[in-house]
Design a protein around this motif. Structure first.
Motif, mmCIF file in Angstrom:
data_model
loop_
_atom_site.group_PDB
_atom_site.id
_atom_site.type_symbol
_atom_site.label_atom_id
_atom_site.label_comp_id
_atom_site.label_asym_id
_atom_site.label_seq_id
_atom_site.Cartn_x
_atom_site.Cartn_y
_atom_site.Cartn_z
ATOM 1 N N LEU A 52 0.717 -1.226 -0.072
ATOM 2 C CA LEU A 52 -0.037 -0.086 0.202
ATOM 3 C C LEU A 52 0.868 1.328 -0.064
ATOM 4 O O LEU A 52 0.479 2.410 -0.387
ATOM 5 C CB LEU A 52 -0.795 0.044 1.215
ATOM 6 N N SER A 53 2.088 1.071 0.383
ATOM 7 C CA SER A 53 2.945 2.402 0.680
ATOM 8 C C SER A 53 4.144 2.317 -0.397
ATOM 9 O O SER A 53 5.117 2.944 -0.157
ATOM 10 C CB SER A 53 3.472 2.552 2.191
ATOM 11 N N SER A 54 3.834 1.888 -1.658
ATOM 12 C CA SER A 54 5.022 1.631 -2.562
ATOM 13 C C SER A 54 5.094 2.678 -3.784
ATOM 14 O O SER A 54 5.680 2.567 -4.593
ATOM 15 C CB SER A 54 4.691 0.230 -3.201
ATOM 16 N N LYS A 55 4.730 3.959 -3.221
ATOM 17 C CA LYS A 55 4.518 5.031 -4.038
ATOM 18 C C LYS A 55 4.026 4.947 -5.400
ATOM 19 O O LYS A 55 4.546 5.431 -6.239
ATOM 20 C CB LYS A 55 6.123 5.518 -3.982
ATOM 21 N N GLN A 56 3.138 4.039 -5.562
ATOM 22 C CA GLN A 56 2.418 3.873 -6.549
ATOM 23 C C GLN A 56 0.893 4.525 -6.469
ATOM 24 O O GLN A 56 0.245 4.696 -7.551
ATOM 25 C CB GLN A 56 2.088 2.483 -6.967
ATOM 26 N N GLY A 57 0.433 4.925 -5.464
ATOM 27 C CA GLY A 57 -1.095 5.379 -5.217
ATOM 28 C C GLY A 57 -1.145 6.829 -5.090
ATOM 29 O O GLY A 57 -2.278 6.987 -4.458
ATOM 30 N N GLY A 58 -0.215 7.514 -5.311
ATOM 31 C CA GLY A 58 -0.412 9.024 -5.258
ATOM 32 C C GLY A 58 -0.856 9.435 -3.959
ATOM 33 O O GLY A 58 -0.276 8.770 -2.861
ATOM 34 N N ASP A 59 -1.866 10.451 -3.853
ATOM 35 C CA ASP A 59 -2.250 10.696 -2.356
ATOM 36 C C ASP A 59 -2.954 9.845 -1.466
ATOM 37 O O ASP A 59 -3.198 10.037 -0.678
ATOM 38 C CB ASP A 59 -3.193 12.335 -2.871
ATOM 39 N N ASN A 60 -3.571 8.983 -2.255
ATOM 40 C CA ASN A 60 -4.274 7.838 -1.697
ATOM 41 C C ASN A 60 -3.465 7.261 -0.492
ATOM 42 O O ASN A 60 -3.840 6.629 0.627
ATOM 43 C CB ASN A 60 -4.770 6.810 -2.545
ATOM 44 N N GLU A 61 -1.951 7.289 -0.656
ATOM 45 C CA GLU A 61 -1.344 6.468 0.273
ATOM 46 C C GLU A 61 -1.200 7.343 1.665
ATOM 47 O O GLU A 61 -0.659 6.790 2.762
ATOM 48 C CB GLU A 61 0.190 6.354 -0.305
ATOM 49 N N LYS A 62 -1.579 8.561 1.480
ATOM 50 C CA LYS A 62 -1.731 9.497 2.726
ATOM 51 C C LYS A 62 -3.068 9.232 3.567
ATOM 52 O O LYS A 62 -3.101 9.719 4.535
ATOM 53 C CB LYS A 62 -1.764 11.015 2.463
ATOM 54 N N LEU A 63 -3.839 8.299 2.988
ATOM 55 C CA LEU A 63 -5.133 8.213 3.443
ATOM 56 C C LEU A 63 -5.264 6.866 4.095
ATOM 57 O O LEU A 63 -6.481 6.217 4.206
ATOM 58 C CB LEU A 63 -6.226 8.529 2.367
ATOM 59 N N ILE A 64 -4.271 6.139 4.269
ATOM 60 C CA ILE A 64 -4.509 4.677 4.536
ATOM 61 C C ILE A 64 -5.050 4.497 5.906
ATOM 62 O O ILE A 64 -4.535 5.084 6.718
ATOM 63 C CB ILE A 64 -3.167 3.924 4.318
ATOM 64 N N PHE A 65 -5.848 3.519 6.140
ATOM 65 C CA PHE A 65 -6.292 3.130 7.426
ATOM 66 C C PHE A 65 -5.499 2.121 8.042
ATOM 67 O O PHE A 65 -5.554 0.802 7.438
ATOM 68 C CB PHE A 65 -7.991 2.803 7.428
ATOM 69 N N LYS A 66 -4.348 2.377 8.704
ATOM 70 C CA LYS A 66 -3.463 1.219 9.011
ATOM 71 C C LYS A 66 -4.172 0.463 10.196
ATOM 72 O O LYS A 66 -4.577 0.736 11.067
ATOM 73 C CB LYS A 66 -1.921 1.964 9.234
ATOM 74 N N ILE A 67 -3.434 -0.812 10.166
ATOM 75 C CA ILE A 67 -3.723 -1.820 11.086
ATOM 76 C C ILE A 67 -2.467 -1.972 11.968
ATOM 77 O O ILE A 67 -1.539 -2.445 11.480
ATOM 78 C CB ILE A 67 -4.306 -3.366 10.574
ATOM 79 N N MET A 68 -2.513 -2.088 13.314
ATOM 80 C CA MET A 68 -1.655 -2.411 14.246
ATOM 81 C C MET A 68 -1.154 -3.818 14.169
ATOM 82 O O MET A 68 -1.993 -4.626 13.946
ATOM 83 C CB MET A 68 -2.020 -1.903 15.425
ATOM 84 N N LYS A 69 -0.115 -4.081 14.456
ATOM 85 C CA LYS A 69 0.575 -5.679 14.649
ATOM 86 C C LYS A 69 -0.327 -6.143 15.908
ATOM 87 O O LYS A 69 -0.954 -5.313 16.626
ATOM 88 C CB LYS A 69 2.003 -5.562 14.837
ATOM 89 N N ARG A 70 -0.462 -7.408 15.769
ATOM 90 C CA ARG A 70 -1.141 -8.315 16.593
ATOM 91 C C ARG A 70 -0.369 -8.922 17.668
ATOM 92 O O ARG A 70 0.668 -9.522 17.227
ATOM 93 C CB ARG A 70 -2.205 -9.033 16.009
#
Length: 419
Positions: A52-70
């Motif tokens: 998701l953070s591979s610099k291919q998604g433009g501004d959408n990469e700033k809008l990720i709902f990140k999930i914490m490790k478990r």
């Protein structure tokens, strides 16, 4: 403390009337795209954070709902940065997951592979009309076909679908990233400045030609280059001949075959489609996703701000997973925006089956109840939708509500007799 009854900001509850329209449109999507040979697939809603953070998604990469490790992998005390706490996130589009899916399963898939994917995506965006933080996307993609047949097929499939659900008079805007680069090179802009130039150009529909000129000058570009650049947009026509003419002008700055390819796509779609829409060359069309490598397109509906669909060619993305580039092209319709337009217009699902409501007075005997249930089952066997429900005190309000849900007939059962 009282629990909150409203949905989380940017997400919504879907009432039955809208759900009926959504399901109808989804069925039309599956039927129409299936008729073009697209295969339905599904990918997980959770993706690796690296993808998701591979610099291919433009501004959408700033809008990720990140999930914490478990579990034991989550070590808050030793974490020094955000990435120490997260290893995955909710997908913000369907293209990155599709590329991973294809990379992982290509050996089991036909070549070329025609994919249909519908599902929810999540972006921590600012909510507004037709834009939510959780929303459904619908993508068709063709992987493994480098020819313009892919673009033609995608545009014909998408416009056929829109025609089936009642859209007409809209515009498919089309361009090519290579033409964008050729225009910038022709005017003398350095290659490292292309992204900035395109970001400003992308504002054309909001700030106009004068606004673009002003911002390019404010960014430090020479007036002579800016004037030359903008003159290209003023002189080109919005049809296939305009593309070919521009290709001749730019032949020292780009491969003329790229212009001919785009012109041929426009000619083919115009000559083949029987739907009511126009396809126009738009040299100002940029599309913000950095993964686009060639043809790009958007759908514009009069009276609705923004696009209701878009896509393009992204021949380099799958190579990020496999180390070997694979031709890829996709078209996504703005499912939520289309639903918003249909609901605002009071759209009703055509050809809905007959719907009858059986209303039972409170306290009816088991004999009357069983009679109602038996009749309901007989009607359902004929393909009729039958609701069996207890009669409310305010019967008029109850019937008015059911009418809005499409129930056109009512049968009432009372304690003493059947009416």
């Amino acid at each position: 403390m009282a629990l909150k009854k409203k949905p989380v900001t940017g997400m919504k509850d879907i009432l039955p009337a809208e759900m009926q329209v959504r399901e109808y449109v989804m069925n039309q999507i599956r039927e129409t795209y299936g008729g073009f040979g697209f295969h339905s697939i599904e990918t997980p809603c959770v993706e690796h954070i690296e993808n998701l953070s591979s610099k291919q998604g433009g501004d959408n990469e700033k809008l990720i709902f990140k999930i914490m490790k478990r579990g034991e992998k989550l070590n808050v005390e030793e974490a020094r940065e955000e990435n120490d706490l997260t290893d995955s996130g909710l997908r913000y589009d369907l293209t990155v997951p599709l590329s991973r899916y294809y990379s992982n399963n290509a050996a089991s898939l036909p070549a070329p592979f025609k994919s249909l994917q519908m599902g929810s995506v999540w972006r921590a965006d600012r909510p507004q009309k037709g834009r939510f933080r959780q929303f459904v996307q619908c993508d068709i993609d063709i992987l493994g076909d480098a020819s313009r047949l892919a673009e033609i097929d995608l545009i014909l499939a998408t416009t056929t679908l829109l025609g089936k659900i009642g859209f007409k008079g809209y515009t498919v805007r089309i361009n090519d990233r290579n033409i964008l680069k050729g225009m910038a090179a022709f005017c003398g802009f350095p290659e490292e400045s292309y992204d900035q130039v395109f970001i400003i150009l992308d504002k054309m529909d909001k700030i106009g030609m004068d606004g673009v000129e002003r911002e390019l000058k404010e960014a430090g570009y020479e007036e002579e280059k800016v004037k030359k650049y903008l003159s290209l947009f003023e002189s080109v026509t919005r049809d296939a001949s305009g593309v070919r003419s521009l290709g001749e002008t730019l032949k020292g700055s780009m491969d003329p075959e790229q212009a001919e390819n785009l012109a041929a796509i426009i000619d083919s779609v115009t000559g083949i489609s029987t739907c009511q829409f126009s396809i126009q060359f738009d040299p100002t069309l940029v599309r913000g996703m950095s993964y686009y490598t060639g043809t790009i397109f958007e759908i514009q509906v009069d009276g609705f701000p923004g696009s209701v669909g878009g896509g393009g060619r992204y021949d380099k993305m799958i190579g990020k997973f496999t180390g070997m580039d694979t031709p890829a092209c996709g078209f996504s319709i703005g499912f939520e925006r289309i639903i918003t337009i249909l609901m605002d217009e009071g759209f009703t699902v055509p050809g809905s089956q007959e719907k009858i409501a059986f209303l039972l007075e409170k306290g009816v005997s088991d004999e009357v109840t069983n009679q109602a249930m038996k009749e309901a089952m007989e009607e359902r066997a004929k393909g009729v939708t039958v609701l069996v429900s207890q009669m409310n005190k305010n019967k008029k309000f109850q019937k008015d509500s059911l009418l809005k849900e499409g129930y056109t007939q009512f049968k009432e059962f009372y304690k003493e007799s059947l009416k």
